[in-house]
Design a protein around this motif. Structure first.
Motif, PDB file in Angstrom:
ATOM      1  N   VAL A   6       0.987  -1.112  -0.072  1.00  0.00           N
ATOM      2  CA  VAL A   6      -0.049  -0.151  -0.070  1.00  0.00           C
ATOM      3  C   VAL A   6       0.885   1.335  -0.007  1.00  0.00           C
ATOM      4  CG1 VAL A   6      -1.912   1.106   1.151  1.00  0.00           C
ATOM      5  CG2 VAL A   6      -1.728  -1.167   1.208  1.00  0.00           C
ATOM      6  N   VAL A   7       0.902   1.953  -1.051  1.00  0.00           N
ATOM      7  CA  VAL A   7       1.648   3.179  -1.378  1.00  0.00           C
ATOM      8  C   VAL A   7       1.174   4.180  -0.452  1.00  0.00           C
ATOM      9  CG1 VAL A   7       2.890   5.028  -2.931  1.00  0.00           C
ATOM     10  CG2 VAL A   7       2.353   2.518  -3.617  1.00  0.00           C
ATOM     11  N   GLN A   8       1.982   4.634   0.527  1.00  0.00           N
ATOM     12  CA  GLN A   8       1.612   5.584   1.656  1.00  0.00           C
ATOM     13  C   GLN A   8       1.814   7.404   0.940  1.00  0.00           C
ATOM     14  OE1 GLN A   8      -0.155   4.952   4.144  1.00  0.00           O
ATOM     15  NE2 GLN A   8       0.201   3.044   3.565  1.00  0.00           N
ATOM     16  N   GLU A   9       2.656   7.449  -0.105  1.00  0.00           N
ATOM     17  CA  GLU A   9       2.890   8.665  -0.710  1.00  0.00           C
ATOM     18  C   GLU A   9       1.440   9.270  -1.187  1.00  0.00           C
ATOM     19  OE1 GLU A   9       5.157   6.164  -0.989  1.00  0.00           O
ATOM     20  OE2 GLU A   9       6.629   6.788   0.149  1.00  0.00           O
ATOM     21  N   LYS A  10       1.236  10.349  -1.278  1.00  0.00           N
ATOM     22  CA  LYS A  10       0.312  11.059  -1.625  1.00  0.00           C
ATOM     23  C   LYS A  10       0.675  11.317  -3.248  1.00  0.00           C
ATOM     24  CE  LYS A  10      -2.574  11.469   1.834  1.00  0.00           C
ATOM     25  NZ  LYS A  10      -3.831  10.627   1.892  1.00  0.00           N
ATOM     26  N   ARG A  11       1.685  11.521  -3.563  1.00  0.00           N
ATOM     27  CA  ARG A  11       2.208  11.770  -5.155  1.00  0.00           C
ATOM     28  C   ARG A  11       3.096  10.760  -5.508  1.00  0.00           C
ATOM     29  NH1 ARG A  11       1.828  17.611  -6.359  1.00  0.00           N
ATOM     30  NH2 ARG A  11       0.518  18.495  -4.723  1.00  0.00           N
ATOM     31  N   ILE A  12       3.201  10.481  -6.788  1.00  0.00           N
ATOM     32  CA  ILE A  12       4.024   9.772  -7.331  1.00  0.00           C
ATOM     33  C   ILE A  12       4.487  10.477  -8.777  1.00  0.00           C
ATOM     34  CG2 ILE A  12       4.855   7.460  -8.676  1.00  0.00           C
ATOM     35  CD1 ILE A  12       2.680   6.006  -7.139  1.00  0.00           C
ATOM     36  N   THR A  13       5.568  11.157  -8.528  1.00  0.00           N
ATOM     37  CA  THR A  13       6.223  12.154  -9.509  1.00  0.00           C
ATOM     38  C   THR A  13       7.587  11.877  -9.736  1.00  0.00           C
ATOM     39  OG1 THR A  13       6.502  13.835  -7.731  1.00  0.00           O
ATOM     40  CG2 THR A  13       4.279  13.817  -8.594  1.00  0.00           C
ATOM     41  N   ALA A  14       8.064  12.866 -10.370  1.00  0.00           N
ATOM     42  CA  ALA A  14       9.720  12.979 -10.585  1.00  0.00           C
ATOM     43  C   ALA A  14      10.412  13.192  -9.218  1.00  0.00           C
ATOM     44  CB  ALA A  14      10.009  14.189 -11.618  1.00  0.00           C
ATOM     45  N   PHE A  15       9.619  13.452  -8.265  1.00  0.00           N
ATOM     46  CA  PHE A  15      10.332  13.973  -7.093  1.00  0.00           C
ATOM     47  C   PHE A  15      10.140  12.534  -6.005  1.00  0.00           C
ATOM     48  CE2 PHE A  15       8.912  17.934  -8.508  1.00  0.00           C
ATOM     49  CZ  PHE A  15      10.241  18.809  -8.680  1.00  0.00           C
ATOM     50  N   THR A  16       9.487  11.541  -6.419  1.00  0.00           N
ATOM     51  CA  THR A  16       9.491  10.420  -5.606  1.00  0.00           C
ATOM     52  C   THR A  16      10.644   9.851  -5.320  1.00  0.00           C
ATOM     53  OG1 THR A  16       7.063  10.158  -6.166  1.00  0.00           O
ATOM     54  CG2 THR A  16       8.317   8.383  -5.185  1.00  0.00           C
ATOM     55  N   ASN A  17      11.118   9.421  -4.471  1.00  0.00           N
ATOM     56  CA  ASN A  17      12.661   8.877  -4.337  1.00  0.00           C
ATOM     57  C   ASN A  17      12.498   7.403  -5.196  1.00  0.00           C
ATOM     58  OD1 ASN A  17      14.883   7.615  -3.102  1.00  0.00           O
ATOM     59  ND2 ASN A  17      14.575   8.315  -1.180  1.00  0.00           N
ATOM     60  N   ALA A  35       1.046  -6.560  -5.970  1.00  0.00           N
ATOM     61  CA  ALA A  35      -0.171  -5.993  -6.089  1.00  0.00           C
ATOM     62  C   ALA A  35       0.350  -4.352  -5.443  1.00  0.00           C
ATOM     63  CB  ALA A  35      -1.193  -6.466  -5.160  1.00  0.00           C
ATOM     64  N   LEU A  36       0.429  -3.616  -6.382  1.00  0.00           N
ATOM     65  CA  LEU A  36       0.611  -2.234  -5.861  1.00  0.00           C
ATOM     66  C   LEU A  36      -0.669  -1.365  -5.760  1.00  0.00           C
ATOM     67  CD1 LEU A  36       3.154  -0.214  -5.525  1.00  0.00           C
ATOM     68  CD2 LEU A  36       2.942   0.296  -8.143  1.00  0.00           C
ATOM     69  N   ASN A  37      -0.987  -1.120  -4.308  1.00  0.00           N
ATOM     70  CA  ASN A  37      -2.307  -0.291  -3.950  1.00  0.00           C
ATOM     71  C   ASN A  37      -2.036   0.999  -3.873  1.00  0.00           C
ATOM     72  OD1 ASN A  37      -4.499   0.751  -2.425  1.00  0.00           O
ATOM     73  ND2 ASN A  37      -4.740  -1.421  -1.479  1.00  0.00           N
ATOM     74  N   LEU A  38      -2.881   1.654  -4.885  1.00  0.00           N
ATOM     75  CA  LEU A  38      -2.593   3.171  -5.068  1.00  0.00           C
ATOM     76  C   LEU A  38      -3.839   3.855  -4.456  1.00  0.00           C
ATOM     77  CD1 LEU A  38      -1.295   3.288  -8.683  1.00  0.00           C
ATOM     78  CD2 LEU A  38      -0.091   3.413  -6.175  1.00  0.00           C
ATOM     79  N   LYS A  39      -4.385   3.430  -3.490  1.00  0.00           N
ATOM     80  CA  LYS A  39      -5.706   4.100  -2.769  1.00  0.00           C
ATOM     81  C   LYS A  39      -5.182   5.437  -2.288  1.00  0.00           C
ATOM     82  CE  LYS A  39      -5.659   1.700   1.794  1.00  0.00           C
ATOM     83  NZ  LYS A  39      -6.085   0.655   2.497  1.00  0.00           N
ATOM     84  N   ASN A  40      -4.009   5.596  -1.892  1.00  0.00           N
ATOM     85  CA  ASN A  40      -3.650   6.735  -1.198  1.00  0.00           C
ATOM     86  C   ASN A  40      -2.997   7.932  -1.852  1.00  0.00           C
ATOM     87  OD1 ASN A  40      -4.416   5.833   1.475  1.00  0.00           O
ATOM     88  ND2 ASN A  40      -2.765   4.713   1.470  1.00  0.00           N
TER      89      ASN A  40
END
Length: 104
Positions: A6-17, A35-40
């Protein structure tokens, strides 16, 4: 084996580590389903999409699979508009992955 993250980050962008994606790759073995959960996740940009596609390709090369689970409405819309669902399976709930297709 299905392994859900479950991905906790609010954004997946160029700045994602980048380490975040490396850690995901290290979490699975061959024949696993990640299973990459993107609910957040509220926002995803082209860099985030590219990283997910890259992760999917790496997993495929080792005999594993990436599936996106429970994307937020905005993220789902972006993924569908870009046709990502033609390359990576998208499901609403993890339970969809736990059903044995032979029982249907």
């Amino acid at each position: 084996m299905v392994k859900e993250i479950v991905v906790q980050e609010k954004r997946i962008t160029a700045f994602t580590n980048e380490k975040f994606f490396d850690d995901l790759f290290g979490f699975v073995d061959s024949d696993d389903i990640l299973a990459l959960n993107l609910k957040n996740v509220d926002i995803i940009d082209s860099s985030g999409i590219a990283r997910i596609l890259s992760l999917s390709k790496k997993l495929e090369n080792m005999g594993s699979e990436l599936i996106i689970v429970s994307p937020s409405p905005y993220v789902r819309k972006v993924l569908l508009l870009l046709g990502i669902n033609k390359v990576i399976k998208i499901v609403e709930d993890i339970s969809e992955l736990l059903v044995d297709p032979r029982e249907e």
